[in-house]
Design an enzyme around this catalytic site. Sequence first.
Site, mmCIF file in Angstrom:
data_model
loop_
_atom_site.group_PDB
_atom_site.id
_atom_site.type_symbol
_atom_site.label_atom_id
_atom_site.label_comp_id
_atom_site.label_asym_id
_atom_site.label_seq_id
_atom_site.Cartn_x
_atom_site.Cartn_y
_atom_site.Cartn_z
ATOM 1 N N ASP A 1 -9.616 -68.654 6.818
ATOM 2 C CA ASP A 1 -9.001 -67.435 6.301
ATOM 3 C C ASP A 1 -10.032 -66.593 5.563
ATOM 4 O O ASP A 1 -10.184 -65.387 5.816
ATOM 5 C CB ASP A 1 -7.866 -67.777 5.327
ATOM 6 C CG ASP A 1 -6.637 -68.336 6.004
ATOM 7 O OD1 ASP A 1 -5.776 -67.546 6.407
ATOM 8 O OD2 ASP A 1 -6.533 -69.566 6.122
ATOM 9 N N GLU B 1 -5.097 -60.079 3.292
ATOM 10 C CA GLU B 1 -4.274 -61.114 2.667
ATOM 11 C C GLU B 1 -4.979 -61.856 1.544
ATOM 12 O O GLU B 1 -4.363 -62.214 0.541
ATOM 13 C CB GLU B 1 -3.807 -62.113 3.731
ATOM 14 C CG GLU B 1 -2.853 -63.157 3.186
ATOM 15 C CD GLU B 1 -2.176 -63.957 4.272
ATOM 16 O OE1 GLU B 1 -1.179 -64.625 3.943
ATOM 17 O OE2 GLU B 1 -2.614 -63.907 5.433
ATOM 18 N N ASP C 1 -4.903 -59.422 8.761
ATOM 19 C CA ASP C 1 -4.490 -60.796 8.486
ATOM 20 C C ASP C 1 -5.539 -61.682 9.139
ATOM 21 O O ASP C 1 -5.581 -61.791 10.369
ATOM 22 C CB ASP C 1 -3.101 -61.101 9.045
ATOM 23 C CG ASP C 1 -2.536 -62.408 8.498
ATOM 24 O OD1 ASP C 1 -3.333 -63.235 8.011
ATOM 25 O OD2 ASP C 1 -1.308 -62.588 8.553
ATOM 26 N N ILE D 1 -6.037 -64.865 9.378
ATOM 27 C CA ILE D 1 -5.382 -65.867 10.238
ATOM 28 C C ILE D 1 -3.887 -65.705 10.046
ATOM 29 O O ILE D 1 -3.321 -66.119 9.033
ATOM 30 C CB ILE D 1 -5.785 -67.313 9.906
ATOM 31 C CG1 ILE D 1 -7.267 -67.540 10.159
ATOM 32 C CG2 ILE D 1 -4.975 -68.284 10.769
ATOM 33 C CD1 ILE D 1 -7.708 -68.978 9.931
ATOM 34 N N ASP D 2 -3.238 -65.084 11.008
ATOM 35 C CA ASP D 2 -1.780 -65.008 10.983
ATOM 36 C C ASP D 2 -1.259 -66.271 11.646
ATOM 37 O O ASP D 2 -1.668 -66.621 12.758
ATOM 38 C CB ASP D 2 -1.299 -63.768 11.736
ATOM 39 C CG ASP D 2 0.196 -63.577 11.588
ATOM 40 O OD1 ASP D 2 0.712 -63.779 10.476
ATOM 41 O OD2 ASP D 2 0.849 -63.231 12.590
ATOM 42 N N THR E 1 -1.016 -69.370 9.601
ATOM 43 C CA THR E 1 -1.907 -70.391 9.030
ATOM 44 C C THR E 1 -1.335 -71.793 9.219
ATOM 45 O O THR E 1 -2.088 -72.738 9.432
ATOM 46 C CB THR E 1 -2.160 -70.111 7.533
ATOM 47 O OG1 THR E 1 -2.471 -68.736 7.362
ATOM 48 C CG2 THR E 1 -3.311 -70.953 7.021
ATOM 49 N N HIS F 1 10.265 -69.491 7.952
ATOM 50 C CA HIS F 1 9.770 -68.130 8.155
ATOM 51 C C HIS F 1 10.849 -67.205 8.678
ATOM 52 O O HIS F 1 10.792 -65.996 8.458
ATOM 53 C CB HIS F 1 8.610 -68.128 9.135
ATOM 54 C CG HIS F 1 7.413 -68.869 8.627
ATOM 55 N ND1 HIS F 1 6.431 -69.356 9.467
ATOM 56 C CD2 HIS F 1 7.032 -69.214 7.371
ATOM 57 C CE1 HIS F 1 5.496 -69.955 8.742
ATOM 58 N NE2 HIS F 1 5.846 -69.888 7.483
ATOM 59 N N ASP G 1 1.176 -58.653 8.440
ATOM 60 C CA ASP G 1 1.847 -59.582 9.343
ATOM 61 C C ASP G 1 2.410 -58.890 10.584
ATOM 62 O O ASP G 1 2.903 -59.572 11.497
ATOM 63 C CB ASP G 1 2.986 -60.304 8.622
ATOM 64 C CG ASP G 1 2.478 -61.372 7.670
ATOM 65 O OD1 ASP G 1 1.442 -61.980 7.968
ATOM 66 O OD2 ASP G 1 3.127 -61.596 6.627
#
Length: 401
Positions: free
Chosen positions: A91, A116, A177, A179-180, A182, A284, A337
């Site tokens: 990240d 992020e 982002d 790493i979208d 994670t 989520h 996101d």
Amino acid sequence: MQNLLRQQSVHIRANYTGVTRLCCRRPFVRRRASVHVAVDVEPQTLQYGKELENAKAAVRLASKLCQIVQRQLSAEERADKKDDSPVTVADYGAQAVVAWVLQWADPASRLSMVAEEDSAELRQPEGRPMLERITQLINSVFAEAKVGVILAPEDVLKLIDLGGSQGGPTGRHWVLDPIDGTRGFVGMRQYAVCLGMLQDGEVVLGVLGCPNLPQGPVGEQDGQEGAAQRAGGSDVGCLFSAHRNHGAYAAPLWDEHADPVRIQVKDLSNPREARFMESVESRHSSHSTTAAMARELGVVLPPLRMDSQVKYGLLSRGCASIFMRFPPPTYKEKIWDHAAGFVIVEEAGGRVTDAGGARLDFSRGRFLQLDRGIIAAPPALHQQLLRAAAKVAVAPLPSEQ
């Protein structure tokens, strides 16, 4: 560091010639032909053509770093943020790499990037080993790419903190982002490096790097643990991109010389032929709500569960027809996101709105203001989904965890 950035050169390339249509029935890997036909867009006609080239180069470089880390991820190379989501060396490293490329591309101005991560944890004494590892990774990726620069840990901290912009309705802001997905990354599933560009509040560019995503047909197994182990072949790894008013494209992630291919959503109107996508983890998005929506609409195919904005890419190239996301009522969706995937789906002919039908607004800072959730689909199905959403209550999440 400014002088260092001015001296460097990154080989950046975007070619919109030799464009063909893409569906999900066959891989899109296609070598350069001797004669190009069906030229849709010449690079010089793109208003943000240079920025798109920079974004694609940044995402490719960051994706390489992420792939290296995922293959050797250890418990010592991850931490937990206050919201209990994991953050890894990738990240931080990916954010620093993207910031470096974008800053190099325009060294005369300060980069405004809504991202992020921040460097607070890394600046603590206990964060020093992770910072050293991040710096080592970045320099190894730069060396492999023949970038010709070596960063110090202090450079990395400064680059990460370039992501502290608040965004807004005026000016230019990159949205990242690093790493979208994670949890998918840590779980050896799907993830994406996601970069968008806002110009006066409108998303005008989007790039998704999806290292573990097949270039051809996608099945349930591609969203499960083990996707990372299958990555590495020439037919795995996708780069999605879009320029506002010039369409959406896909290309092999690791082959910068491959022609990008025009993609479009699969414009279904019969729900019985549609497959919907949702997040892998119910924390989520409410799986009960998406299941109720599917029943109300008449969808009969099982859901395709994927982590990250990979779902936007799959929708754009016709591998599925619906993406629904219904987070907890107290959750605030972040613009990073969705920004890149949003413009890619719209440029592929789809619609992305909240559950009340309002188009997503990225001009209000770091967070989206939504009515219940997000619905993305081809136009005909999207209208039916909005009608279904008006009848279905959002189910609470705790019972699903």
